[in-house]
Write a protein that holds these residues in place. Structure first.
Motif, PDB file in Angstrom:
ATOM      1  N   LEU A   1      -7.722  -1.486  -2.608  1.00  0.00           N
ATOM      2  CA  LEU A   1      -7.900  -2.933  -2.475  1.00  0.00           C
ATOM      3  C   LEU A   1      -6.952  -3.487  -1.405  1.00  0.00           C
ATOM      4  CD1 LEU A   1      -8.257  -4.079  -6.201  1.00  0.00           C
ATOM      5  CD2 LEU A   1     -10.072  -3.693  -4.510  1.00  0.00           C
ATOM      6  N   ALA A   2      -5.736  -2.922  -1.330  1.00  0.00           N
ATOM      7  CA  ALA A   2      -4.793  -3.366  -0.297  1.00  0.00           C
ATOM      8  C   ALA A   2      -5.351  -3.067   1.092  1.00  0.00           C
ATOM      9  CB  ALA A   2      -3.442  -2.689  -0.490  1.00  0.00           C
TER      10      ALA A   2
ATOM     11  N   TRP B   1       0.842  -1.199   0.000  1.00  0.00           N
ATOM     12  CA  TRP B   1       0.000   0.000   0.000  1.00  0.00           C
ATOM     13  C   TRP B   1       0.876   1.248   0.000  1.00  0.00           C
ATOM     14  CZ3 TRP B   1      -0.159   4.207   3.171  1.00  0.00           C
ATOM     15  CH2 TRP B   1      -1.180   5.127   2.916  1.00  0.00           C
TER      16      TRP B   1
ATOM     17  N   SER C   1      -5.817  -7.281  -3.940  1.00  0.00           N
ATOM     18  CA  SER C   1      -4.885  -6.263  -4.422  1.00  0.00           C
ATOM     19  C   SER C   1      -3.749  -6.847  -5.254  1.00  0.00           C
ATOM     20  CB  SER C   1      -4.297  -5.480  -3.246  1.00  0.00           C
ATOM     21  OG  SER C   1      -3.618  -6.344  -2.346  1.00  0.00           O
TER      22      SER C   1
ATOM     23  N   ARG D   1      -5.231  -0.049  -7.077  1.00  0.00           N
ATOM     24  CA  ARG D   1      -5.161  -1.189  -6.159  1.00  0.00           C
ATOM     25  C   ARG D   1      -4.845  -0.789  -4.716  1.00  0.00           C
ATOM     26  NH1 ARG D   1      -0.938  -4.947  -7.587  1.00  0.00           N
ATOM     27  NH2 ARG D   1       0.032  -3.396  -8.953  1.00  0.00           N
TER      28      ARG D   1
END
Length: 205
Positions: free
Chosen positions: A86-87, A55, A152, A83
Protein backbone atom coordinates in the motif's frame (compact mmCIF):
# COMPACT_ATOMS: atom_id res chain seq x y z
CA UNK A 1 -4.21 -17.38 4.98
CA UNK A 2 -6.90 -17.91 7.58
CA UNK A 3 -7.66 -15.30 10.17
CA UNK A 4 -6.23 -15.89 13.62
CA UNK A 5 -8.50 -17.93 15.83
CA UNK A 6 -8.49 -17.00 19.50
CA UNK A 7 -11.19 -17.52 22.10
CA UNK A 8 -13.33 -14.56 23.10
CA UNK A 9 -12.36 -13.53 26.62
CA UNK A 10 -12.44 -10.58 28.96
CA UNK A 11 -9.09 -8.84 29.16
CA UNK A 12 -7.38 -9.13 32.51
CA UNK A 13 -6.31 -5.69 33.85
CA UNK A 14 -3.16 -7.40 35.09
CA UNK A 15 -2.84 -9.83 32.19
CA UNK A 16 -0.40 -10.11 29.29
CA UNK A 17 -1.79 -7.17 27.30
CA UNK A 18 -1.73 -4.83 30.28
CA UNK A 19 1.81 -5.89 31.16
CA UNK A 20 2.94 -5.45 27.55
CA UNK A 21 1.49 -1.93 27.44
CA UNK A 22 3.25 -0.93 30.64
CA UNK A 23 6.56 -2.49 29.60
CA UNK A 24 6.55 -0.73 26.21
CA UNK A 25 5.06 2.61 27.30
CA UNK A 26 8.40 4.44 27.41
CA UNK A 27 9.50 3.17 24.00
CA UNK A 28 6.12 4.17 22.56
CA UNK A 29 6.34 7.61 24.15
CA UNK A 30 9.90 8.11 22.88
CA UNK A 31 8.80 7.33 19.34
CA UNK A 32 5.76 9.60 19.40
CA UNK A 33 7.62 12.50 20.99
CA UNK A 34 10.56 12.24 18.59
CA UNK A 35 8.35 12.23 15.49
CA UNK A 36 5.70 14.72 16.55
CA UNK A 37 3.97 14.09 13.23
CA UNK A 38 0.87 16.13 13.97
CA UNK A 39 2.97 19.03 15.29
CA UNK A 40 5.11 19.43 12.16
CA UNK A 41 4.41 20.97 8.74
CA UNK A 42 3.39 18.44 6.13
CA UNK A 43 2.65 18.29 2.42
CA UNK A 44 2.98 16.03 -0.63
CA UNK A 45 6.79 16.18 -0.73
CA UNK A 46 7.14 15.43 2.97
CA UNK A 47 4.56 12.67 2.72
CA UNK A 48 6.45 11.14 -0.19
CA UNK A 49 9.57 10.93 1.95
CA UNK A 50 7.51 9.50 4.84
CA UNK A 51 6.12 6.78 2.59
CA UNK A 52 9.55 5.76 1.35
CA UNK A 53 10.90 5.46 4.87
CA UNK A 54 7.88 3.63 6.26
CA UNK A 55 8.03 1.17 3.36
CA UNK A 56 11.62 0.50 4.42
CA UNK A 57 10.30 -0.62 7.80
CA UNK A 58 7.14 -2.40 6.73
CA UNK A 59 8.75 -4.54 4.02
CA UNK A 60 11.25 -6.42 6.26
CA UNK A 61 8.86 -6.58 9.20
CA UNK A 62 6.10 -8.07 7.09
CA UNK A 63 8.58 -10.49 5.52
CA UNK A 64 9.68 -11.84 8.89
CA UNK A 65 6.05 -12.18 9.98
CA UNK A 66 5.26 -14.07 6.78
CA UNK A 67 8.15 -16.44 7.44
CA UNK A 68 6.78 -17.07 10.92
CA UNK A 69 3.30 -17.69 9.51
CA UNK A 70 4.66 -20.44 7.27
CA UNK A 71 5.89 -22.23 10.38
CA UNK A 72 2.79 -21.53 12.47
CA UNK A 73 -0.18 -20.79 10.19
CA UNK A 74 -3.45 -19.46 11.57
CA UNK A 75 -1.97 -17.23 14.30
CA UNK A 76 -2.08 -13.99 12.31
CA UNK A 77 -4.08 -12.91 9.28
CA UNK A 78 -1.12 -11.32 7.54
CA UNK A 79 -2.79 -10.80 4.18
CA UNK A 80 -5.24 -8.21 5.49
CA UNK A 81 -2.55 -6.63 7.68
CA UNK A 82 0.04 -6.05 4.95
CA UNK A 83 0.77 -2.38 4.23
CA UNK A 84 4.14 -2.34 2.45
CA UNK A 85 2.49 -2.71 -0.96
CA UNK A 86 0.00 0.00 0.00
CA UNK A 87 2.93 2.34 0.72
CA UNK A 88 4.23 1.70 -2.79
CA UNK A 89 0.78 2.36 -4.24
CA UNK A 90 0.61 5.62 -2.28
CA UNK A 91 3.98 6.62 -3.70
CA UNK A 92 2.71 5.93 -7.21
CA UNK A 93 -0.21 8.28 -6.56
CA UNK A 94 2.32 11.00 -5.73
CA UNK A 95 4.17 10.39 -8.98
CA UNK A 96 6.96 8.02 -7.93
CA UNK A 97 8.41 6.11 -10.88
CA UNK A 98 10.14 2.74 -11.08
CA UNK A 99 13.57 4.27 -10.52
CA UNK A 100 12.50 6.01 -7.29
CA UNK A 101 10.79 2.91 -5.97
CA UNK A 102 13.71 0.71 -6.94
CA UNK A 103 16.06 2.97 -4.97
CA UNK A 104 14.14 2.57 -1.71
CA UNK A 105 16.16 1.02 1.10
CA UNK A 106 15.04 -1.35 3.83
CA UNK A 107 15.82 -0.88 7.51
CA UNK A 108 18.54 -3.43 8.40
CA UNK A 109 17.81 -3.51 12.13
CA UNK A 110 14.25 -4.77 12.46
CA UNK A 111 13.47 -7.55 14.97
CA UNK A 112 12.91 -11.08 13.70
CA UNK A 113 9.76 -13.09 14.39
CA UNK A 114 11.61 -16.11 15.75
CA UNK A 115 8.56 -17.41 17.62
CA UNK A 116 4.94 -16.58 18.44
CA UNK A 117 5.84 -14.11 21.20
CA UNK A 118 8.12 -12.12 18.90
CA UNK A 119 5.52 -12.16 16.10
CA UNK A 120 2.86 -10.83 18.45
CA UNK A 121 5.19 -8.14 19.79
CA UNK A 122 5.90 -6.90 16.27
CA UNK A 123 2.21 -7.05 15.38
CA UNK A 124 1.34 -5.09 18.52
CA UNK A 125 3.31 -2.15 17.17
CA UNK A 126 2.29 -2.49 13.51
CA UNK A 127 -1.41 -2.95 14.17
CA UNK A 128 -1.42 -0.24 16.82
CA UNK A 129 0.09 2.20 14.35
CA UNK A 130 -2.95 1.88 12.08
CA UNK A 131 -5.14 3.37 14.81
CA UNK A 132 -3.14 6.59 14.98
CA UNK A 133 -2.78 6.41 11.23
CA UNK A 134 -6.32 7.65 10.84
CA UNK A 135 -5.46 10.89 12.64
CA UNK A 136 -2.31 11.33 10.60
CA UNK A 137 -4.20 10.71 7.36
CA UNK A 138 -6.71 13.43 8.18
CA UNK A 139 -3.92 15.90 8.97
CA UNK A 140 -1.88 15.23 5.85
CA UNK A 141 -4.93 15.39 3.59
CA UNK A 142 -5.70 18.80 5.09
CA UNK A 143 -2.12 19.77 4.18
CA UNK A 144 -2.71 18.98 0.52
CA UNK A 145 -1.89 15.28 0.22
CA UNK A 146 -4.38 13.36 -1.96
CA UNK A 147 -6.50 11.01 0.13
CA UNK A 148 -5.62 8.24 -2.37
CA UNK A 149 -2.01 8.51 -1.16
CA UNK A 150 -2.83 7.70 2.47
CA UNK A 151 -4.01 4.09 2.24
CA UNK A 152 -0.91 2.72 3.97
CA UNK A 153 -1.56 4.75 7.11
CA UNK A 154 -4.62 2.77 8.13
CA UNK A 155 -4.33 -0.30 5.94
CA UNK A 156 -7.23 -2.19 4.44
CA UNK A 157 -10.72 -1.77 5.82
CA UNK A 158 -11.15 -3.35 9.24
CA UNK A 159 -8.25 -1.86 11.22
CA UNK A 160 -10.32 -1.82 14.42
CA UNK A 161 -11.29 -5.47 14.07
CA UNK A 162 -7.69 -6.49 13.38
CA UNK A 163 -6.50 -4.57 16.45
CA UNK A 164 -9.07 -6.38 18.62
CA UNK A 165 -7.86 -9.70 17.22
CA UNK A 166 -4.27 -8.79 18.01
CA UNK A 167 -5.17 -7.85 21.58
CA UNK A 168 -7.04 -11.13 22.00
CA UNK A 169 -4.07 -13.10 20.64
CA UNK A 170 -1.72 -11.34 23.06
CA UNK A 171 -4.00 -12.22 25.97
CA UNK A 172 -4.23 -15.82 24.78
CA UNK A 173 -0.43 -16.09 24.55
CA UNK A 174 -0.18 -16.12 28.35
CA UNK A 175 2.17 -14.68 30.93
CA UNK A 176 5.17 -16.70 29.76
CA UNK A 177 5.09 -14.88 26.40
CA UNK A 178 5.23 -11.37 27.88
CA UNK A 179 9.06 -11.02 27.96
CA UNK A 180 9.38 -12.12 24.33
CA UNK A 181 6.51 -9.91 23.19
CA UNK A 182 7.98 -6.97 25.08
CA UNK A 183 11.47 -7.39 23.63
CA UNK A 184 10.13 -7.56 20.06
CA UNK A 185 7.77 -4.61 20.53
CA UNK A 186 10.47 -2.41 22.09
CA UNK A 187 12.85 -3.33 19.26
CA UNK A 188 10.18 -2.43 16.70
CA UNK A 189 9.52 0.94 18.32
CA UNK A 190 13.28 1.57 18.35
CA UNK A 191 13.61 0.64 14.68
CA UNK A 192 10.85 3.09 13.79
CA UNK A 193 12.45 5.87 15.81
CA UNK A 194 15.91 5.34 14.30
CA UNK A 195 14.81 4.79 10.71
CA UNK A 196 12.43 7.76 10.62
CA UNK A 197 14.88 10.14 12.25
CA UNK A 198 16.07 11.60 8.88
CA UNK A 199 12.51 12.78 8.27
CA UNK A 200 12.48 14.61 11.58
CA UNK A 201 15.73 16.37 10.71
CA UNK A 202 14.40 17.35 7.29
CA UNK A 203 11.20 18.76 8.77
CA UNK A 204 13.13 20.74 11.36
CA UNK A 205 15.56 22.21 8.81
Amino acid sequence: MSQMRVPARRRDPDGPLARLRVATAQAHHDLDSSLGVLDRPWGPDRHRRWLGLTWGLLAPLERTLSAFALREPGVLDLVSRARADLALADLRVLGADDAEIGALRECPTVPVATDRAAALGISYVLDGSTLGGGLIAGAVVSAGVPVEATTSLTGAEGAGRRWRETMAAIEAAGEAAVPGMTAAAVATFAAYRSWLSPLVVEVAS
